[in-house]
Design a protein around this motif. Structure first.
Motif, PDB file in Angstrom:
ATOM      1  N   ALA A   1      15.563   8.582  18.091  1.00  0.00           N
ATOM      2  CA  ALA A   1      15.133   9.666  18.979  1.00  0.00           C
ATOM      3  C   ALA A   1      16.339  10.459  19.460  1.00  0.00           C
ATOM      4  O   ALA A   1      16.304  11.692  19.495  1.00  0.00           O
ATOM      5  CB  ALA A   1      14.348   9.108  20.160  1.00  0.00           C
ATOM      6  N   ASN A   2      17.401   9.762  19.834  1.00  0.00           N
ATOM      7  CA  ASN A   2      18.602  10.438  20.312  1.00  0.00           C
ATOM      8  C   ASN A   2      19.265  11.272  19.229  1.00  0.00           C
ATOM      9  O   ASN A   2      19.978  12.224  19.529  1.00  0.00           O
ATOM     10  CB  ASN A   2      19.599   9.420  20.881  1.00  0.00           C
ATOM     11  CG  ASN A   2      19.110   8.795  22.166  1.00  0.00           C
ATOM     12  OD1 ASN A   2      18.292   9.372  22.874  1.00  0.00           O
ATOM     13  ND2 ASN A   2      19.575   7.605  22.450  1.00  0.00           N
ATOM     14  N   LEU A   3      19.032  10.916  17.977  1.00  0.00           N
ATOM     15  CA  LEU A   3      19.574  11.682  16.856  1.00  0.00           C
ATOM     16  C   LEU A   3      18.626  12.804  16.428  1.00  0.00           C
ATOM     17  O   LEU A   3      18.895  13.497  15.456  1.00  0.00           O
ATOM     18  CB  LEU A   3      19.849  10.750  15.662  1.00  0.00           C
ATOM     19  CG  LEU A   3      20.957   9.728  15.871  1.00  0.00           C
ATOM     20  CD1 LEU A   3      21.010   8.754  14.705  1.00  0.00           C
ATOM     21  CD2 LEU A   3      22.299  10.425  16.049  1.00  0.00           C
ATOM     22  N   GLY A   4      17.528  12.961  17.152  1.00  0.00           N
ATOM     23  CA  GLY A   4      16.575  14.020  16.837  1.00  0.00           C
ATOM     24  C   GLY A   4      15.632  13.666  15.704  1.00  0.00           C
ATOM     25  O   GLY A   4      15.039  14.550  15.094  1.00  0.00           O
ATOM     26  N   GLU A   5      15.477  12.373  15.438  1.00  0.00           N
ATOM     27  CA  GLU A   5      14.600  11.900  14.369  1.00  0.00           C
ATOM     28  C   GLU A   5      13.579  10.898  14.916  1.00  0.00           C
ATOM     29  O   GLU A   5      13.554   9.738  14.502  1.00  0.00           O
ATOM     30  CB  GLU A   5      15.431  11.221  13.274  1.00  0.00           C
ATOM     31  CG  GLU A   5      16.546  12.068  12.720  1.00  0.00           C
ATOM     32  CD  GLU A   5      17.543  11.262  11.888  1.00  0.00           C
ATOM     33  OE1 GLU A   5      17.518  10.013  11.932  1.00  0.00           O
ATOM     34  OE2 GLU A   5      18.344  11.893  11.205  1.00  0.00           O
ATOM     35  N   PRO A   6      12.738  11.314  15.858  1.00  0.00           N
ATOM     36  CA  PRO A   6      11.840  10.334  16.477  1.00  0.00           C
ATOM     37  C   PRO A   6      10.881   9.671  15.490  1.00  0.00           C
ATOM     38  O   PRO A   6      10.529   8.507  15.666  1.00  0.00           O
ATOM     39  CB  PRO A   6      11.089  11.146  17.524  1.00  0.00           C
ATOM     40  CG  PRO A   6      11.209  12.561  17.078  1.00  0.00           C
ATOM     41  CD  PRO A   6      12.522  12.659  16.369  1.00  0.00           C
ATOM     42  N   GLU A   7      10.480  10.386  14.447  1.00  0.00           N
ATOM     43  CA  GLU A   7       9.556   9.803  13.476  1.00  0.00           C
ATOM     44  C   GLU A   7      10.163   8.564  12.828  1.00  0.00           C
ATOM     45  O   GLU A   7       9.473   7.577  12.575  1.00  0.00           O
ATOM     46  CB  GLU A   7       9.170  10.816  12.384  1.00  0.00           C
ATOM     47  CG  GLU A   7       8.427  12.017  12.887  1.00  0.00           C
ATOM     48  CD  GLU A   7       9.345  13.134  13.380  1.00  0.00           C
ATOM     49  OE1 GLU A   7      10.593  12.993  13.318  1.00  0.00           O
ATOM     50  OE2 GLU A   7       8.822  14.145  13.859  1.00  0.00           O
ATOM     51  N   ALA A   8      11.479   8.609  12.555  1.00  0.00           N
ATOM     52  CA  ALA A   8      12.162   7.475  11.933  1.00  0.00           C
ATOM     53  C   ALA A   8      12.208   6.269  12.868  1.00  0.00           C
ATOM     54  O   ALA A   8      12.354   5.129  12.412  1.00  0.00           O
ATOM     55  CB  ALA A   8      13.575   7.868  11.512  1.00  0.00           C
TER      56      ALA A   8
END
Length: 182
Positions: free
Chosen positions: A6-13
């Motif tokens: 989420a912090n990397l902007g990839e919440p789906e992952a």
């Protein structure tokens, strides 16, 4: 790992690690709350709200369950319902200093979405004063930053610069705000 995504902007992952953590430890409130949060920020608000309801039922006797309102409030914002979001963030505020502080910040952001900039700035200012009275300084930089952004939007540049100058004097500034110093 889930929140790192989420912090990397990839919440789906982060959804798969969050689900696995919740399945491995279904009585872990943090795991369940992370799942609600990630579903909301992954643009799956209905699933987030349903998981939040289930988790709140499972943790009905746990006072820390107010944590779940964080993700639920974000889910309501994703759905475009700032009124329900503000209600969730008000419930979040009932859970101790950390939740009270973040609930106020998120409620102020909901007010920004509604265009109630003066009210949002007032909420952030009163929340900052409350945090400082309670010796809670973790969100001080974030509050000043958001107030500066609001005052800039209002065209009150002197007030915006004043709020930013407070950040410059703080010792523990989150890395995302350090760029403001340059």
């Amino acid at each position: 790992i889930a929140m790192l995504h989420a912090n990397l902007g990839e919440p789906e992952a982060g959804l798969t690690p969050a689900r696995r953590a919740s399945e491995a430890e279904p009585q872990n409130l943090i795991h369940r709350g992370v799942g609600v949060f990630l579903l909301a920020v992954a643009n799956q608000p209905d699933k987030a709200l349903e998981e939040g309801r289930r988790a709140r039922a499972d943790f009905a006797e746990d006072p820390a369950a107010t944590y779940l309102y964080w993700g639920e409030g974000l889910a309501w914002l994703v759905k475009g319902d700032s009124s329900q979001a503000k209600a969730a963030f008000r419930r979040l505020r009932q859970g101790g200093p950390t939740f009270a502080s973040w609930g106020g910040i998120l409620e102020a952001q909901s007010l920004v979405y509604e265009g109630a900039l003066q009210e949002a700035a007032a909420e952030l200012e009163s929340g900052l004063n409350r945090d400082l009275r309670n010796q809670y300084r973790k969100n001080e930089a974030m509050r000043y930053y958001l107030m500066a952004r609001i005052y800039a939007l209002l065209g009150e540049t002197k007030e915006a610069h004043q709020k930013l100058s407070h950040i410059e004097r703080l010792k523990n500034v989150p890395i995302v705000l350090k760029e403001l110093r340059e």
